[in-house]
Design a protein around this motif. Structure first.
Motif, mmCIF file in Angstrom:
data_model
loop_
_atom_site.group_PDB
_atom_site.id
_atom_site.type_symbol
_atom_site.label_atom_id
_atom_site.label_comp_id
_atom_site.label_asym_id
_atom_site.label_seq_id
_atom_site.Cartn_x
_atom_site.Cartn_y
_atom_site.Cartn_z
ATOM 1 N N UNK A 1 -24.970 11.819 -12.836
ATOM 2 C CA UNK A 1 -26.340 11.643 -13.334
ATOM 3 C C UNK A 1 -27.025 10.488 -12.612
ATOM 4 N N UNK A 2 -26.319 9.371 -12.479
ATOM 5 C CA UNK A 2 -26.873 8.207 -11.782
ATOM 6 C C UNK A 2 -27.142 8.545 -10.321
ATOM 7 N N UNK A 3 -26.204 9.234 -9.687
ATOM 8 C CA UNK A 3 -26.354 9.597 -8.277
ATOM 9 C C UNK A 3 -27.587 10.463 -8.067
ATOM 10 N N UNK B 1 -30.937 8.967 -6.144
ATOM 11 C CA UNK B 1 -31.319 9.580 -4.872
ATOM 12 C C UNK B 1 -32.517 10.509 -5.025
ATOM 13 N N UNK B 2 -32.658 11.113 -6.207
ATOM 14 C CA UNK B 2 -33.830 11.943 -6.462
ATOM 15 C C UNK B 2 -35.111 11.128 -6.440
ATOM 16 N N UNK B 3 -35.047 9.941 -7.033
ATOM 17 C CA UNK B 3 -36.222 9.058 -7.009
ATOM 18 C C UNK B 3 -36.567 8.657 -5.575
ATOM 19 N N UNK B 4 -35.552 8.268 -4.814
ATOM 20 C CA UNK B 4 -35.794 7.807 -3.445
ATOM 21 C C UNK B 4 -36.315 8.942 -2.564
ATOM 22 N N UNK C 1 -34.498 15.029 -7.775
ATOM 23 C CA UNK C 1 -33.128 15.170 -8.276
ATOM 24 C C UNK C 1 -32.558 16.544 -7.929
ATOM 25 N N UNK C 2 -33.394 17.574 -8.002
ATOM 26 C CA UNK C 2 -32.950 18.914 -7.613
ATOM 27 C C UNK C 2 -32.614 18.961 -6.124
ATOM 28 N N UNK C 3 -33.422 18.274 -5.317
ATOM 29 C CA UNK C 3 -33.140 18.206 -3.876
ATOM 30 C C UNK C 3 -31.850 17.438 -3.620
#
Length: 229
Positions: free
Chosen positions: A143-145, A149-152, A187-189
């Motif tokens: 979840x954190x990952x 990374x989804x935000x970035x 996040x999906x990406x």
């Protein structure tokens, strides 16, 4: 959002998409071969004890650890490579789905290089800082990952896509307005980036998705208000 992903996957046979995917695969392959060789070679030489079975075990453990690091850093490397080719993807999407638009303002190559390096550095640094969570908290590590990374990814891709049409400042402002929905898309990406073979397509799909979201949201009143301010 589902429509944006569906259209992006449907356009994968596009010649421009295929070219970018092939270049991305080649660049990622070369990068990871070099990384794997350097890291495993360093680990083996650093802890060599001249006892055959121990040296073999160390070599295997080093290889496994390096593969884990490669998997962890794949989003950063893939995003850097795709950053240089974002203009081609965005233009291909607009040519197919938004052909009535005026020409976009291309992002200078030098600026693209600087942004790609900055983005990779931030992504690598934050993932390294989050490594204790990834290792010690298996219930929440994925979840954190994906959220991190989804935000970035959503931040970088959307701002670069928007910059072509409305400039840097307005692209940043628009990204903040839609950051909740962008986080889901990012996040999906990021999830796609962790699936073997699919991860080779994910950066292209993610970029195309951001183009669709940008133009879909461009019809909303709050978007128009910011764009015209």
């Amino acid at each position: 959002m589902i429509s944006a992903f569906t259209k992006s996957f449907a356009q994968l046979p596009d010649p421009t998409f295929r070219k970018v995917i092939l270049l991305g695969i080649l660049g990622s392959f070369i990068t990871f071969i070099l990384l794997f060789s350097v890291v495993t070679g360093f680990l083996f030489d650093a802890v060599l004890v001249n006892i055959p079975w121990i040296d073999v075990a160390i070599d295997w453990l080093g290889s496994i650890a390096t593969l884990a690091v490669v998997w962890l850093l794949f989003p950063a490397v893939a995003s850097v490579i795709i950053g240089f080719l974002l203009e081609d993807i965005a233009q291909a999407v607009e040519n197919k789905h938004y052909s009535n638009l005026p020409p976009a303002n291309p992002i200078p190559w030098g600026e693209t290089l600087v942004e790609a390096i900055k983005f990779a550095g931030v992504m690598i640094l934050l993932n390294i800082l989050a490594l204790p969570i990834y290792l010690l908290f298996p219930a929440v590590n994925l979840l954190v990952f994906y959220l991190l990374n989804g935000y970035l990814i959503s931040r970088e891709y959307f701002e670069l896509v928007g910059q072509r049409r409305v400039g840097v400042k307005k692209a940043k402002a628009l990204r903040k307005v839609y950051q909740g929905r962008l986080l889901i898309a990012g996040a999906l990406t990021a999830f796609l980036l962790t699936i073997p073979l699919v991860n080779l397509l994910a950066p292209v799909v993610g970029t195309a998705v951001m183009v669709h979201l940008f133009h879909n949201w461009r019809q909303e009143p709050k978007f128009l208000m910011l764009e015209n301010s």
